[in-house]
Design a protein around this motif. Structure first.
Motif, PDB file in Angstrom:
ATOM      1  N   GLN A 194      42.354  49.023  44.462  1.00 30.80           N
ATOM      2  CA  GLN A 194      43.161  48.166  45.332  1.00 30.80           C
ATOM      3  C   GLN A 194      42.472  46.820  45.571  1.00 30.80           C
ATOM      4  OE1 GLN A 194      43.551  51.017  48.489  1.00 30.80           O
ATOM      5  NE2 GLN A 194      45.561  51.703  47.777  1.00 30.80           N
ATOM      6  N   VAL A 195      41.174  46.845  45.765  1.00 31.89           N
ATOM      7  CA  VAL A 195      40.419  45.599  45.948  1.00 31.89           C
ATOM      8  C   VAL A 195      40.512  44.745  44.690  1.00 31.89           C
ATOM      9  CG1 VAL A 195      38.098  44.626  46.232  1.00 31.89           C
ATOM     10  CG2 VAL A 195      38.824  46.533  47.669  1.00 31.89           C
ATOM     11  N   CYS A 196      40.291  45.363  43.548  1.00 29.41           N
ATOM     12  CA  CYS A 196      40.337  44.630  42.277  1.00 29.41           C
ATOM     13  C   CYS A 196      41.740  44.112  41.983  1.00 29.41           C
ATOM     14  CB  CYS A 196      39.833  45.507  41.138  1.00 29.41           C
ATOM     15  SG  CYS A 196      38.068  45.842  41.215  1.00 29.41           S
ATOM     16  N   ALA A 197      42.759  44.876  42.329  1.00 25.42           N
ATOM     17  CA  ALA A 197      44.136  44.422  42.123  1.00 25.42           C
ATOM     18  C   ALA A 197      44.415  43.161  42.931  1.00 25.42           C
ATOM     19  CB  ALA A 197      45.124  45.532  42.495  1.00 25.42           C
ATOM     20  N   ASN A 198      43.923  43.129  44.160  1.00 33.28           N
ATOM     21  CA  ASN A 198      44.093  41.923  44.975  1.00 33.28           C
ATOM     22  C   ASN A 198      43.354  40.737  44.368  1.00 33.28           C
ATOM     23  OD1 ASN A 198      45.820  42.864  47.004  1.00 33.28           O
ATOM     24  ND2 ASN A 198      44.118  43.862  48.045  1.00 33.28           N
ATOM     25  N   GLY A 199      42.175  40.989  43.810  1.00 30.24           N
ATOM     26  CA  GLY A 199      41.440  39.927  43.137  1.00 30.24           C
ATOM     27  C   GLY A 199      42.176  39.413  41.915  1.00 30.24           C
ATOM     28  N   ILE A 200      42.799  40.330  41.173  1.00 37.60           N
ATOM     29  CA  ILE A 200      43.567  39.934  39.989  1.00 37.60           C
ATOM     30  C   ILE A 200      44.744  39.042  40.400  1.00 37.60           C
ATOM     31  CG2 ILE A 200      45.120  40.818  38.198  1.00 37.60           C
ATOM     32  CD1 ILE A 200      43.154  43.256  38.001  1.00 37.60           C
ATOM     33  N   VAL A 201      45.421  39.397  41.471  1.00 36.57           N
ATOM     34  CA  VAL A 201      46.532  38.584  41.964  1.00 36.57           C
ATOM     35  C   VAL A 201      46.013  37.203  42.370  1.00 36.57           C
ATOM     36  CG1 VAL A 201      48.231  38.346  43.817  1.00 36.57           C
ATOM     37  CG2 VAL A 201      47.959  40.534  42.650  1.00 36.57           C
ATOM     38  N   GLY A 202      44.882  37.170  43.061  1.00 35.17           N
ATOM     39  CA  GLY A 202      44.299  35.886  43.456  1.00 35.17           C
ATOM     40  C   GLY A 202      43.942  35.017  42.261  1.00 35.17           C
ATOM     41  N   LEU A 203      43.365  35.624  41.244  1.00 30.44           N
ATOM     42  CA  LEU A 203      43.027  34.884  40.029  1.00 30.44           C
ATOM     43  C   LEU A 203      44.284  34.323  39.363  1.00 30.44           C
ATOM     44  CD1 LEU A 203      40.327  37.215  38.447  1.00 30.44           C
ATOM     45  CD2 LEU A 203      39.973  34.869  39.231  1.00 30.44           C
ATOM     46  N   SER A 204      45.337  35.122  39.324  1.00 31.65           N
ATOM     47  CA  SER A 204      46.573  34.671  38.678  1.00 31.65           C
ATOM     48  C   SER A 204      47.213  33.509  39.430  1.00 31.65           C
ATOM     49  CB  SER A 204      47.573  35.815  38.542  1.00 31.65           C
ATOM     50  OG  SER A 204      48.157  36.135  39.786  1.00 31.65           O
ATOM     51  N   GLN A 205      46.906  33.400  40.711  1.00 26.88           N
ATOM     52  CA  GLN A 205      47.458  32.311  41.520  1.00 26.88           C
ATOM     53  C   GLN A 205      46.576  31.061  41.478  1.00 26.88           C
ATOM     54  OE1 GLN A 205      47.812  34.298  45.300  1.00 26.88           O
ATOM     55  NE2 GLN A 205      49.807  35.180  44.785  1.00 26.88           N
ATOM     56  N   GLY A 206      45.515  31.119  40.691  1.00 27.80           N
ATOM     57  CA  GLY A 206      44.673  29.942  40.519  1.00 27.80           C
ATOM     58  C   GLY A 206      43.443  29.891  41.404  1.00 27.80           C
ATOM     59  N   HIS A 207      43.205  30.921  42.175  1.00 23.48           N
ATOM     60  CA  HIS A 207      42.031  30.947  43.049  1.00 23.48           C
ATOM     61  C   HIS A 207      40.814  31.437  42.268  1.00 23.48           C
ATOM     62  CE1 HIS A 207      44.700  30.247  46.414  1.00 23.48           C
ATOM     63  NE2 HIS A 207      45.428  31.303  46.027  1.00 23.48           N
ATOM     64  N   ASN A 208      39.665  30.880  42.552  1.00 26.60           N
ATOM     65  CA  ASN A 208      38.425  31.269  41.870  1.00 26.60           C
ATOM     66  C   ASN A 208      37.742  32.373  42.684  1.00 26.60           C
ATOM     67  OD1 ASN A 208      36.221  31.367  40.205  1.00 26.60           O
ATOM     68  ND2 ASN A 208      35.295  29.491  40.989  1.00 26.60           N
TER      69      ASN A 208
END
Length: 143
Positions: free
Chosen positions: A101-115
């Motif tokens: 779940q933590v990694c999934a949230n990180g993946i979503v953040g990355l896809s939105q352009g966040h580093n």
């Protein structure tokens, strides 16, 4: 009865860890699949984060092997193995799901352009710590 408990604990040790890893990696895989549609340039980062929950299955497998080669008699130490098995199995199961779940949230953040790659890996290491502690406790009891 003790022998049944021992084999049941041994199976739960491996089985719950593997189930947790499969659930965790599918949680991250689903997020990665959606993220690929939005930002395919970050596919490598998605893959790295998607693989992180797989490690709990490895911890369960190592604990399984430790007890396979430990000089323990299941007929007399079955309840001990059951306790160790259920503890390691549940620790790996829950930590893999939560790490997914933590990694999934990180993946979503990355896809939105966040580093957020590094921060996500750090946050994902926290639930993994408990699977590692379960493995270490299993080794200490098994030897």
């Amino acid at each position: 009865m003790n022998e049944i408990l021992g084999y049941l604990g041994w199976g739960l040790m491996l089985g719950l860890a593997l189930v947790g890893s499969s659930i965790g990696t599918t949680i991250t895989g689903n997020a990665a699949e959606g993220a690929l549609k939005k930002n395919p340039d970050k596919a490598t980062s998605y893959m790295i984060l998607s693989a992180m929950p797989a490690t709990q299955g490895l911890y369960g497998f190592v604990a399984f092997l430790v007890w396979l080669f430990a000089d323990k008699d299941f007929a007399t130490e079955g309840p001990l193995l059951f306790g160790v098995g259920i503890s390691v199995g549940l620790a790996c199961l829950i930590s893999a799901i939560r790490q997914g779940q933590v990694c999934a949230n990180g993946i979503v953040g990355l896809s939105q352009g966040h580093n957020v790659m590094t921060q996500t890996m750090i946050y994902a290491a926290f639930p993994e710590l408990y699977a590692i502690l379960g493995l270490i406790a299993s080794i200490m009891v098994g030897l």
